[in-house]
Motif scaffolding. Structure first.
Motif, short mmCIF file in Angstrom:
data_model
loop_
_atom_site.label_atom_id
_atom_site.label_comp_id
_atom_site.label_asym_id
_atom_site.label_seq_id
_atom_site.Cartn_x
_atom_site.Cartn_y
_atom_site.Cartn_z
N LEU A 143 -3.08 13.11 -0.67
CA LEU A 143 -3.44 12.40 0.42
C LEU A 143 -4.76 12.86 1.30
O LEU A 143 -5.25 13.96 0.88
CB LEU A 143 -2.36 12.69 1.38
N LYS A 164 -10.33 4.31 -2.46
CA LYS A 164 -9.49 3.49 -3.31
C LYS A 164 -9.99 3.23 -4.61
O LYS A 164 -9.33 3.18 -5.69
CB LYS A 164 -9.54 2.10 -2.71
N LYS A 201 -3.23 6.29 -4.12
CA LYS A 201 -3.32 7.10 -3.02
C LYS A 201 -3.66 6.64 -1.63
O LYS A 201 -4.31 5.77 -1.71
CB LYS A 201 -3.84 8.37 -3.46
N LYS A 202 -3.06 7.33 -0.74
CA LYS A 202 -3.47 6.96 0.74
C LYS A 202 -4.65 7.65 1.60
O LYS A 202 -4.81 8.83 1.07
CB LYS A 202 -2.25 6.83 1.71
N LEU A 223 -5.69 8.02 5.39
CA LEU A 223 -5.36 7.85 6.93
C LEU A 223 -6.48 7.87 7.89
O LEU A 223 -7.17 9.26 7.64
CB LEU A 223 -4.19 8.62 7.39
N GLU A 274 3.72 10.28 6.28
CA GLU A 274 3.23 10.59 4.63
C GLU A 274 3.71 11.86 4.45
O GLU A 274 3.63 12.05 3.32
CB GLU A 274 1.60 10.36 4.95
#
Ligand SMILES: Nc1nc2c(ncn2[C@@H]2O[C@H](COP(=O)(O)OP(=O)(O)OP(=O)(O)O)[C@@H](O)[C@H]2O)c(=O)[nH]1
Ligand SMILES: Nc1nc2c(ncn2[C@@H]2O[C@H](COP(=O)(O)OP(=O)(O)OP(=O)(O)O)[C@@H](O)[C@H]2O)c(=O)[nH]1
Ligand SMILES: [Mg+2]
Ligand SMILES: [Mg+2]
Ligand SMILES: [Zn+2]
Ligand SMILES: [Zn+2]
Lengths: 209, 209
Positions: A154, A178, A184-185, A187, A203
Motif C-alpha cells: 500500500l 497506477k 494496489k492502492k 491513499l 485498508e
C-alpha cells in the motif's frame, strides 16, 4: 545475495512469532520526513481509544526523537539506531522484539529509516508493508523510485494539505503509481489534521466495519 | 575500507582535472525532495544571466526528471542513474565527465541522490559540498543525521516559506546545526520564490562583490 536470503529467513521467523502471539504487524517505509511518525501517532490515538494495545519499533540512523513521540502517545516502544546503515533489517527487529512483551500487544508498528531505496530489499516480517511519501517532496517520487512501491502492499501520499504550495498535482503521483502497481492502492492523507486516516485504517484491516 | 580509499583517490583525480580546466565545482547532497534541483536551477538562471557557463551532473536512482529540468535551463547536463545504490560515487562522476566538454564550462554542479546517510562517505571531488534539507521534513533532520553535516562545507534549510504549515521553528534546526558544526554556516532559502539565493551564491564564492 546471501545477505538478502539470510534476511528473508529471519523475517519469516519474525512473522511466525508475531502470528503465534496473534499480533497484527505493519511496516512503514518512506521518504525522510514524509510523515511516517505522525501517521503512526494518529493510528495509535484511534486504536488506543478502542482499547487496542499498540507497540512500535522506531528505526532511525541516530537519536530517539521518534521513540519519545511514541512513548508520549502511551505505546510500548523500542528505539533502534542503525548508525551508518540507511535501512533496518530483520536482524535488528529480532533483537528489538526481545525488549517487548509480546503478550501485551495487539498491533505492532515498525517505522523504518527514511529512505526510498534500500529498505525495499529488506522485508522485516510484518504482515503489511506501507510506503509513505508526501506532496512536499515533489510529484516525481514514484517514478524515481519504482522498486519500493512494487515491493510494498500500500502507498500513502501524505501532506495533501500542502500540495498547492509546492505546485504538486496529486493525480500525477497517483497515475505514476497506477502505472507501476495497477492492482494496489495509494491513499491521500493529511496526518496533521487527521484526514484520510480512517480510510488508511480500513485498508490496513484495523477498522471493524 | 578499501571502497572508501578507492573512492577518495578517484575523487582526488577528479578535483585535479576540474582545477586544471579552471572549473569551480559544487556537490549538492540532501534529503529526497528537499529542493536541490530547484536551488541549482535558480543558480543557473542567475549565473547564465552573467554569461557564466554551467553544467550539471544529475544523479538519481532512476529516471531523468532532474536532467531534463537542467537541459530546459540551458545548461549542459549528464544524467546518472544509480539503480540499486542510494548514492553517487567518484567512479560514476569520472564517467560522467567524459560526456561533458570541460573547455566550455565555468561552473559544474553535481546533484547527488536524495539521501542523508550514504552520500557523506563518498566525496565526489567537488570544491564544496553543500547539504540541502527543508522545513517540511521536520525540525529533527540535523540531529538525526549529524555525520553528513559534519562532512559538508555548508548547509541550506530550504522551503522557509512552508515552516509555519509544518510547525517547524527554523531556529531549532539552526541551533542543532551550530552544536554539530559550530564553525560552519546554515542558510535559509525559499527556492520557489528565489529568496536567500544571493546569500547562497556569496557563500559559494559565485558572487563577485
Ligand atoms: N502540514 C502537514 N504537516 C505534516 C503532515 N504530516 C507530517 N507533517 C509534518 O512533517 C514533519 C515531519 O513529520 P514526521 O512525522 O516526523 O515524519 P517522518 O516521516 O516520521 O520523519 P523521519 O522519521 O525523520 O523520516 C513534521 O514537522 C510534521 O509536523 C501533514 O499531513 N500535513
Ligand atoms: N514552497 C516551496 N516549494 C519548494 C521550494 N523548493 C522546492 N520546492 C518544491 O519542492 C518539490 C521538490 O523540489 P526539487 O527541486 O525537485 O527537490 P530535489 O531535492 O531536487 O528532489 P530529488 O532530486 O527528487 O531528491 C517541488 O515540488 C518544488 O517545486 C521552496 O523553497 N518553497
Ligand atoms: Mg519518523
Ligand atoms: Mg532533484
Ligand atoms: Zn541502505
Ligand atoms: Zn547508499
Amino acid at each position: 545475495t546471501d545477505i538478502l536470503k539470510a534476511n528473508l529467513s529471519i523475517a519469516h521467523e519474525i512473522s511466525e512469532e508475531l502470528k503465534a502471539h496473534g499480533i497484527k504487524s505493519y511496516e512503514f517505509m518512506g521518504a525522510v520526513g514524509s510523515g511516517k511518525t505522525l501517521i503512526i501517532e494518529r493510528l495509535i490515538e484511534r486504536l488506543k481509544a478502542k482499547g487496542v494495545r499498540c507497540a512500535v519499533i522506531a528505526g532511525d540512523v541516530s537519536g530517539n526523537d521518534d521513540y519519545l513521540r511514541f512513548i508520549a502517545r502511551g505505546a510500548q516502544a523500542v528505539n533502534v539506531n542503525t548508525g551508518k546503515e540507511c535501512h533496518l533489517d530483520a536482524h535488528y527487529i529480532q533483537h528489538a522484539l526481545e525488549h517487548l512483551d509480546l503478550h501485551s500487544i495487539d498491533v505492532l508498528f515498525i517505522e523504518n529509516v527514511g529512505n526510498l531505496v534500500c529498505p525495499s530489499d529488506f522485508p522485516l516480517g510484518a504482515d503489511m508493508r506501507i510506503v509513505v511519501i508526501s506532496t512536499t517532496e515533489g510529484d516525481d517520487m514514484v517514478r524515481k523510485h519504482p522498486v519500493i512501491f512494487a515491493n510494498a502492499d500500500l502507498a500513502v501520499l501524505n501532506k495533501k494539505d500542502l500540495a498547492g504550495y509546492v505546485d504538486v498535482d496529486p493525480n500525477v503521483v497517483i497515475s505514476d503509481y497506477k502505472r507501476i502497481v495497477p492492482h494496489k492502492k495509494i491513499l491521500l492523507t493529511d496526518a496533521k489534521h487527521g484526514e484520510g486516516i480512517d480510510e488508511l485504517m480500513k485498508e490496513m484491516g484495523l477498522m471493524r466495519e
